[in-house]
Motif scaffolding. Structure first.
Motif, PDB file in Angstrom:
ATOM      1  N   ASP A  91       0.734  -1.072  -0.059  1.00 57.84           N
ATOM      2  CA  ASP A  91      -0.104  -0.116   0.125  1.00 57.84           C
ATOM      3  C   ASP A  91       1.299   0.800  -0.104  1.00 57.84           C
ATOM      4  OD1 ASP A  91      -2.096  -1.969   0.499  1.00 57.84           O
ATOM      5  OD2 ASP A  91      -2.505  -1.373   2.389  1.00 57.84           O
ATOM      6  N   ASP A  92       0.527   2.356  -0.641  1.00 62.46           N
ATOM      7  CA  ASP A  92       0.605   3.528  -1.092  1.00 62.46           C
ATOM      8  C   ASP A  92       2.445   3.415  -1.115  1.00 62.46           C
ATOM      9  OD1 ASP A  92      -1.544   4.485   0.692  1.00 62.46           O
ATOM     10  OD2 ASP A  92      -0.439   4.148   2.664  1.00 62.46           O
ATOM     11  N   THR A  93       2.140   3.292  -2.251  1.00 61.56           N
ATOM     12  CA  THR A  93       4.093   3.092  -2.564  1.00 61.56           C
ATOM     13  C   THR A  93       4.454   3.717  -3.708  1.00 61.56           C
ATOM     14  OG1 THR A  93       3.919   0.181  -2.557  1.00 61.56           O
ATOM     15  CG2 THR A  93       5.828   1.087  -4.564  1.00 61.56           C
ATOM     16  N   PHE A  94       3.512   4.253  -5.004  1.00 59.19           N
ATOM     17  CA  PHE A  94       3.299   5.476  -6.011  1.00 59.19           C
ATOM     18  C   PHE A  94       3.155   6.427  -5.645  1.00 59.19           C
ATOM     19  CE2 PHE A  94       3.465   0.566  -7.276  1.00 59.19           C
ATOM     20  CZ  PHE A  94       5.298   0.839  -7.807  1.00 59.19           C
ATOM     21  N   ASP A  95       4.180   7.396  -6.165  1.00 56.83           N
ATOM     22  CA  ASP A  95       3.072   9.116  -5.968  1.00 56.83           C
ATOM     23  C   ASP A  95       2.269   9.326  -7.178  1.00 56.83           C
ATOM     24  OD1 ASP A  95       5.080   9.903  -4.296  1.00 56.83           O
ATOM     25  OD2 ASP A  95       6.460   9.753  -5.881  1.00 56.83           O
ATOM     26  N   LEU A  96       2.302   8.438  -8.240  1.00 57.39           N
ATOM     27  CA  LEU A  96       1.969   8.356  -9.814  1.00 57.39           C
ATOM     28  C   LEU A  96       2.041   7.416 -10.097  1.00 57.39           C
ATOM     29  CD1 LEU A  96       0.412  10.291 -12.057  1.00 57.39           C
ATOM     30  CD2 LEU A  96       3.080  10.558 -12.949  1.00 57.39           C
ATOM     31  N   ALA A  97       0.755   7.047 -11.122  1.00 59.25           N
ATOM     32  CA  ALA A  97       0.094   6.418 -11.621  1.00 59.25           C
ATOM     33  C   ALA A  97      -0.057   6.528 -12.565  1.00 59.25           C
ATOM     34  CB  ALA A  97      -0.803   5.307 -10.828  1.00 59.25           C
ATOM     35  N   LEU A 120      -0.897   3.841  -5.069  1.00 60.78           N
ATOM     36  CA  LEU A 120      -0.995   5.547  -4.595  1.00 60.78           C
ATOM     37  C   LEU A 120      -0.646   5.819  -3.157  1.00 60.78           C
ATOM     38  CD1 LEU A 120      -3.201   6.486  -7.252  1.00 60.78           C
ATOM     39  CD2 LEU A 120      -0.629   6.779  -7.393  1.00 60.78           C
ATOM     40  N   ARG A 121       0.050   6.584  -3.066  1.00 55.32           N
ATOM     41  CA  ARG A 121       0.847   7.445  -1.839  1.00 55.32           C
ATOM     42  C   ARG A 121      -0.635   8.466  -1.525  1.00 55.32           C
ATOM     43  NH1 ARG A 121       6.425   7.784  -2.345  1.00 55.32           N
ATOM     44  NH2 ARG A 121       7.061   5.600  -2.102  1.00 55.32           N
ATOM     45  N   PRO A 122      -0.703   8.675   0.154  1.00 55.63           N
ATOM     46  CA  PRO A 122      -1.852   9.359   0.190  1.00 55.63           C
ATOM     47  C   PRO A 122      -1.999  10.566  -0.764  1.00 55.63           C
ATOM     48  CG  PRO A 122      -1.459   8.445   1.994  1.00 55.63           C
ATOM     49  CD  PRO A 122      -0.210   8.016   1.403  1.00 55.63           C
ATOM     50  N   GLY A 123      -2.215  11.482  -1.305  1.00 61.99           N
ATOM     51  CA  GLY A 123      -2.246  12.888  -2.357  1.00 61.99           C
ATOM     52  C   GLY A 123      -1.471  12.352  -3.129  1.00 61.99           C
ATOM     53  N   GLY A 124      -1.154  11.522  -4.128  1.00 59.76           N
ATOM     54  CA  GLY A 124      -0.519  10.674  -5.056  1.00 59.76           C
ATOM     55  C   GLY A 124      -2.326  10.854  -6.056  1.00 59.76           C
ATOM     56  N   VAL A 125      -0.572  10.411  -7.577  1.00 59.94           N
ATOM     57  CA  VAL A 125      -2.799  11.063  -8.597  1.00 59.94           C
ATOM     58  C   VAL A 125      -2.156  10.067  -9.714  1.00 59.94           C
ATOM     59  CG1 VAL A 125      -3.008  12.678 -10.722  1.00 59.94           C
ATOM     60  CG2 VAL A 125      -2.405  13.371  -7.846  1.00 59.94           C
ATOM     61  N   PRO A 165     -14.936  17.429 -32.959  1.00 59.25           N
ATOM     62  CA  PRO A 165     -15.914  18.118 -31.753  1.00 59.25           C
ATOM     63  C   PRO A 165     -15.759  15.980 -30.878  1.00 59.25           C
ATOM     64  CG  PRO A 165     -17.468  17.434 -33.548  1.00 59.25           C
ATOM     65  CD  PRO A 165     -16.186  17.491 -34.436  1.00 59.25           C
ATOM     66  N   TRP A 166     -15.379  15.731 -31.553  1.00 60.73           N
ATOM     67  CA  TRP A 166     -14.880  14.120 -30.919  1.00 60.73           C
ATOM     68  C   TRP A 166     -14.124  13.942 -30.105  1.00 60.73           C
ATOM     69  CZ3 TRP A 166     -16.553  14.937 -36.142  1.00 60.73           C
ATOM     70  CH2 TRP A 166     -17.661  14.705 -36.305  1.00 60.73           C
ATOM     71  N   ALA A 167     -13.845  13.361 -29.115  1.00 58.36           N
ATOM     72  CA  ALA A 167     -12.499  12.861 -27.941  1.00 58.36           C
ATOM     73  C   ALA A 167     -12.509  11.583 -28.959  1.00 58.36           C
ATOM     74  CB  ALA A 167     -13.190  12.580 -27.167  1.00 58.36           C
ATOM     75  N   VAL A 168     -10.879  11.593 -29.209  1.00 59.90           N
ATOM     76  CA  VAL A 168     -10.089  10.390 -29.512  1.00 59.90           C
ATOM     77  C   VAL A 168      -9.285   9.441 -28.673  1.00 59.90           C
ATOM     78  CG1 VAL A 168      -8.750   9.285 -31.152  1.00 59.90           C
ATOM     79  CG2 VAL A 168      -9.737  10.193 -31.962  1.00 59.90           C
ATOM     80  N   VAL A 169      -8.947  10.314 -28.070  1.00 58.23           N
ATOM     81  CA  VAL A 169      -8.107   9.652 -26.554  1.00 58.23           C
ATOM     82  C   VAL A 169      -9.150  10.738 -25.513  1.00 58.23           C
ATOM     83  CG1 VAL A 169      -5.897   9.641 -25.117  1.00 58.23           C
ATOM     84  CG2 VAL A 169      -6.638   9.107 -27.789  1.00 58.23           C
ATOM     85  N   ARG A 170      -9.373  10.314 -24.106  1.00 58.84           N
ATOM     86  CA  ARG A 170      -9.392  10.309 -23.838  1.00 58.84           C
ATOM     87  C   ARG A 170      -8.387  10.609 -22.415  1.00 58.84           C
ATOM     88  NH1 ARG A 170     -15.685   9.579 -20.988  1.00 58.84           N
ATOM     89  NH2 ARG A 170     -13.686   7.382 -19.784  1.00 58.84           N
ATOM     90  N   ARG A 171      -8.471  11.651 -20.728  1.00 57.42           N
ATOM     91  CA  ARG A 171      -7.460  11.626 -20.164  1.00 57.42           C
ATOM     92  C   ARG A 171      -8.345  12.011 -19.372  1.00 57.42           C
ATOM     93  NH1 ARG A 171      -6.100  15.364 -16.276  1.00 57.42           N
ATOM     94  NH2 ARG A 171      -3.895  15.545 -15.368  1.00 57.42           N
ATOM     95  N   VAL A 172      -8.385  10.961 -17.949  1.00 54.37           N
ATOM     96  CA  VAL A 172      -9.150  10.673 -16.434  1.00 54.37           C
ATOM     97  C   VAL A 172      -8.414  11.470 -15.447  1.00 54.37           C
ATOM     98  CG1 VAL A 172     -10.804   9.094 -15.287  1.00 54.37           C
ATOM     99  CG2 VAL A 172     -10.427   9.727 -17.795  1.00 54.37           C
ATOM    100  N   GLU A 173      -8.253  12.008 -14.435  1.00 58.34           N
ATOM    101  CA  GLU A 173      -7.049  12.156 -13.718  1.00 58.34           C
ATOM    102  C   GLU A 173      -7.857  11.692 -12.374  1.00 58.34           C
ATOM    103  OE1 GLU A 173      -5.265  15.589 -11.112  1.00 58.34           O
ATOM    104  OE2 GLU A 173      -5.342  16.182 -13.608  1.00 58.34           O
ATOM    105  N   LEU A 174      -7.391  10.780 -11.543  1.00 57.51           N
ATOM    106  CA  LEU A 174      -8.106  10.333 -10.670  1.00 57.51           C
ATOM    107  C   LEU A 174      -6.948  11.246  -8.798  1.00 57.51           C
ATOM    108  CD1 LEU A 174      -8.476   7.174 -12.568  1.00 57.51           C
ATOM    109  CD2 LEU A 174     -10.840   8.157 -11.698  1.00 57.51           C
ATOM    110  N   ALA A 175      -7.803  11.208  -8.140  1.00 63.95           N
ATOM    111  CA  ALA A 175      -6.648  11.540  -7.022  1.00 63.95           C
ATOM    112  C   ALA A 175      -7.366  10.953  -5.542  1.00 63.95           C
ATOM    113  CB  ALA A 175      -6.898  12.669  -6.961  1.00 63.95           C
ATOM    114  N   LYS A 176      -5.949  10.357  -4.662  1.00 66.98           N
ATOM    115  CA  LYS A 176      -5.598   9.730  -3.499  1.00 66.98           C
ATOM    116  C   LYS A 176      -5.892  11.166  -2.836  1.00 66.98           C
ATOM    117  CE  LYS A 176      -4.998   6.148  -1.001  1.00 66.98           C
ATOM    118  NZ  LYS A 176      -3.212   4.450  -0.580  1.00 66.98           N
ATOM    119  N   PRO A 177      -6.879  10.886  -2.137  1.00 69.04           N
ATOM    120  CA  PRO A 177      -7.179  12.325  -0.653  1.00 69.04           C
ATOM    121  C   PRO A 177      -5.933  12.518  -0.301  1.00 69.04           C
ATOM    122  CG  PRO A 177      -9.426  11.444  -0.664  1.00 69.04           C
ATOM    123  CD  PRO A 177      -8.371   9.570  -1.472  1.00 69.04           C
ATOM    124  N   GLY A 178      -5.148  12.962   0.180  1.00 68.06           N
ATOM    125  CA  GLY A 178      -3.809  12.956   1.071  1.00 68.06           C
ATOM    126  C   GLY A 178      -4.484  12.987   2.489  1.00 68.06           C
TER     127      GLY A 178
END
Length: 178
Positions: A91-97, A120-125, A165-178
């Motif tokens: 658990d809580d090993t990486f800053d970013l995935a 993800l570490r707390p605050g990790g994304v 107007p069409w998305a070909v690639v989406r970016r999804v940002e997911l945050a783990k609360p710090g």
């Protein structure tokens, strides 16, 4: 490579995200690194980073490893054969995935995103770059990035690449609360 600019942009996005969070010497997990295009860019751009790539395909790990050896980047890189739904890390090993064009292949995206959140570490994304969910449903039957909604609060989805107007690639940002 045809997608070279794409990987340059993802690496820059990862660096900006880590910088905004004030992370020094980041620990990065890449899920599905394929032949290592993003790995080499991340390690070039972030000279104090430690990078770990996981893939279920040993041939992809071999190809990525060869690329990283040619570039003399293996001192900061680790390759692990593993499934995103069962990550072999504490658990809580990486800053970013980060993952690119991978989530729509996951048989159980919810399990994959739960594991990413766990490591993800707390605050990790986590930054997920993938086709729109409809593409994953069509190609593999997977719910892809929609699997993050049950695991992460308030996923931030935006268009990363598109045609008109069409998305070909989406970016999804997911945050783990710090």
């Amino acid at each position: 490579a045809v997608l070279g600019g794409y990987y340059d942009d993802i690496a820059a996005d990862c660096a900006t995200t880590l910088d905004a969070a004030g992370v020094q010497g980041p620990s990065i997990l890449e899920i599905g690194p394929g032949p290592g295009h993003l790995a080499e860019r991340l390690l070039d751009l972030l000279p104090s980073a430690r990078w770990t790539g996981i893939d279920i395909d040993p041939s992809m790990l071999e190809t990525a490893g060869a690329k990283l050896r040619r570039r003399a980047l293996t001192d900061r890189a680790t390759l692990v054969e593993a499934d995103v739904a069962a990550l072999p890390f504490a658990d809580d090993t990486f800053d970013l995935a980060v993952t690119s064009f991978s989530a729509h292949h996951w048989p159980d995206p919810g399990a994959g995103f739960a594991e990413i959140r766990r490591v993800l570490r707390p605050g990790g994304v986590a930054l997920v770059f993938d086709f729109p969910v409809a593409w994953g449903r069509f190609e593999t039957g997977s719910t892809g990035t929609d699997g993050a909604h049950a695991v992460f609060e308030a996923p931030q989805t935006s268009r990363f690449r598109g045609i008109g107007p069409w998305a070909v690639v989406r970016r999804v940002e997911l945050a783990k609360p710090g």
